[in-house]
Design a protein around this motif. Structure first.
Motif, short mmCIF file in Angstrom:
data_model
loop_
_atom_site.label_atom_id
_atom_site.label_comp_id
_atom_site.label_asym_id
_atom_site.label_seq_id
_atom_site.Cartn_x
_atom_site.Cartn_y
_atom_site.Cartn_z
N UNK A 6 0.82 -1.21 0.00
CA UNK A 6 0.00 0.00 0.00
C UNK A 6 0.86 1.26 0.00
N UNK A 7 1.91 1.28 0.80
CA UNK A 7 2.73 2.50 0.85
C UNK A 7 3.49 2.71 -0.46
N UNK A 8 3.84 1.63 -1.14
CA UNK A 8 4.48 1.76 -2.45
C UNK A 8 3.49 2.31 -3.47
N UNK A 9 2.26 1.83 -3.41
CA UNK A 9 1.26 2.25 -4.38
C UNK A 9 0.83 3.70 -4.16
N UNK A 10 0.84 4.15 -2.91
CA UNK A 10 0.62 5.57 -2.66
C UNK A 10 1.79 6.39 -3.22
N UNK A 68 -7.41 -2.72 -15.46
CA UNK A 68 -7.20 -4.08 -15.96
C UNK A 68 -8.11 -4.30 -17.17
N UNK A 69 -7.55 -4.11 -18.35
CA UNK A 69 -8.34 -4.28 -19.58
C UNK A 69 -8.81 -5.71 -19.76
N UNK A 98 -2.95 -1.14 -11.11
CA UNK A 98 -3.90 -2.16 -10.66
C UNK A 98 -3.47 -2.63 -9.28
N UNK A 99 -3.76 -1.79 -8.29
CA UNK A 99 -3.23 -1.96 -6.93
C UNK A 99 -3.42 -3.38 -6.41
N UNK A 100 -2.37 -3.90 -5.77
CA UNK A 100 -2.48 -5.20 -5.12
C UNK A 100 -2.95 -5.05 -3.68
N UNK A 101 -2.82 -3.85 -3.12
CA UNK A 101 -3.32 -3.61 -1.77
C UNK A 101 -4.83 -3.63 -1.72
N UNK A 102 -5.37 -3.68 -0.52
CA UNK A 102 -6.82 -3.77 -0.34
C UNK A 102 -7.52 -2.50 -0.84
N UNK A 103 -7.02 -1.35 -0.44
CA UNK A 103 -7.69 -0.09 -0.74
C UNK A 103 -7.23 0.49 -2.06
N UNK A 104 -8.13 1.15 -2.75
CA UNK A 104 -7.78 1.81 -4.00
C UNK A 104 -6.99 3.09 -3.71
N UNK A 105 -5.79 3.17 -4.27
CA UNK A 105 -4.96 4.38 -4.10
C UNK A 105 -4.55 4.88 -5.48
N UNK A 106 -3.48 4.33 -6.05
CA UNK A 106 -3.05 4.79 -7.37
C UNK A 106 -4.06 4.42 -8.45
#
Length: 373
Positions: free
Chosen positions: A14-18, A136-137, A161-169
């Motif tokens: 999550x912190x990487x995706x933010x 994700x097409x 296409x975030x792998x974390x639970x919450x939508x960020x990027x």
């Protein structure tokens, strides 16, 4: 370039995706597809066109943030309506004789309501076109509209296409894509937005300090497009803390009409200040009012204009609130993440027992009857 995923206590994926959002925005803002641009230009030239922005959960809030900016930019009717509302009561929201462009947002496109909403539009609206914006097409929504003459599928960069639970990027990349395709965003805006988000990355220690106070109630307030931002911020905090803190959202004016009753000494209010000088006066009035009641430290103010006792993001002059919402969202994401860590949560999976899932499960989609009821 790939990065090792930090341990959950250090923020996980999550912190990487933010943190990847500034680079993602630069890429999204520079993208161009003449085929998609031509498709949309032909449609938006129609004076009778209605545009529906739709999605579920965080994806629905993209529409709430973007709708006014698109309405002003295009001079067309633009409505933000969640897929969950359309699926439950389609005849209350879909107008059979109104030519409609349905813009669907979906991180994976696999939520049950996503495909159902576009199918209902095809069934009930005489003239309907689809723009699918997804991370994700190859998801169910992207596949359903691939190759259709009245549909276009636009995929954001694969890493969103975030792998974390919450939508960020995923959320911010879809929002910026929409504002780039149909709204006021320019290629140059991507750089200004990225730099503002990088300012927040450099203020992580300040945001952690807010989380370390371990407040039990979080109020998010914003006007106009920033009301959708406030709603998304409240959801992000609720999700990542697995419901251990109480969250509220409202507009600064609406807040006085009842919700203010929940203020107490264990509250942190976050006020997102509009770039519009007229609207700012209402935002700053509620800041002063809450601070008079609970003290200066009870309110965190996020602003793109120089305001005393505010976290000011520079370089955003002249941008619409729908665009300024992007770096404001980064603040909300960091605050939710750091608060979740203070509560000992695993941010990539706050619900290890599966009570709440990354992609919604358990929804039954029912067919319309002959009479639509």
């Amino acid at each position: 370039m790939t990065h090792a995923v930090p341990a959950q206590e250090d923020g996980g994926a999550t912190i990487l995706e933010i943190g990847q959002q500034p680079d993602v925005w630069r890429e999204v803002a520079m993208r161009s597809d003449p085929a998609v641009d031509g498709f949309l230009s032909e449609l938006t030239a129609r004076s009778d066109l209605r545009i529906i922005l739709t999605g579920a959960g965080s994806s629905a809030f993209i529409g709430e943030i973007a709708a006014a900016a698109l309405r002003r930019h295009l001079g067309r009717r633009v409505d933000a309506i969640p897929t969950t509302s359309i699926v439950a009561s389609p005849l209350d929201y879909l107008e059979p004789t109104t030519p409609t462009l349905m813009v669907s947002f979906g991180r994976s496109g696999n939520s049950p309501e996503s495909v159902a909403t576009t199918a209902l539009a095809d069934e009930l609206i005489d003239d309907v076109w689809h723009l699918v914006i997804t991370c994700d097409a190859d998801g169910a929504l992207g596949r359903a509209h691939s190759g259709r003459s009245r549909s276009r599928v636009v995929a954001t960069p694969e890493r969103t296409n975030d792998t974390g639970f919450a939508m960020t990027s995923s959320l911010t990349s879809m929002l910026l894509t929409c504002l780039r395709l149909l709204g006021p965003a320019t290629a140059e805006d991507g750089e200004a937005l990225a730099r503002a988000a990088e300012q927040l990355a450099g203020r992580q220690a300040d945001i952690k300090a807010l989380a370390q106070a371990k407040k039990q109630r979080f109020f998010y307030l914003g006007s106009g497009p920033l009301a959708g931002l406030a709603r998304e911020s409240a959801l992000k905090m609720l999700e990542l803390t697995a419901g251990e803190v109480v969250t509220y959202f409202d507009s600064p004016l609406g807040f006085r009409h009842g919700p203010k009753s929940a203020l107490d000494g264990d509250t942190l209010a976050i006020v997102y200040v509009s770039a519009d000088r007229y609207t700012q006066r209402y935002d700053l009035d509620i800041v002063a009012e809450i601070r008079a009641q609970l003290g200066t430290d009870a309110v965190t103010v996020i602003s793109s204009a120089a305001i005393p006792d505010a976290l000011v993001l520079s370089g955003l002059d002249g941008l619409d609130d729908a665009l300024i919402a992007l770096p404001y969202l980064v603040f909300a994401q960091y605050l939710a993440l750091f608060t979740a860590l203070e509560h000992g949560k695993t941010p990539d999976n706050p619900f290890p027992s599966g009570e709440v899932n990354r992609v919604v499960q358990g929804v039954t989609i029912y067919p319309m009857t002959e009479n639509g009821r």
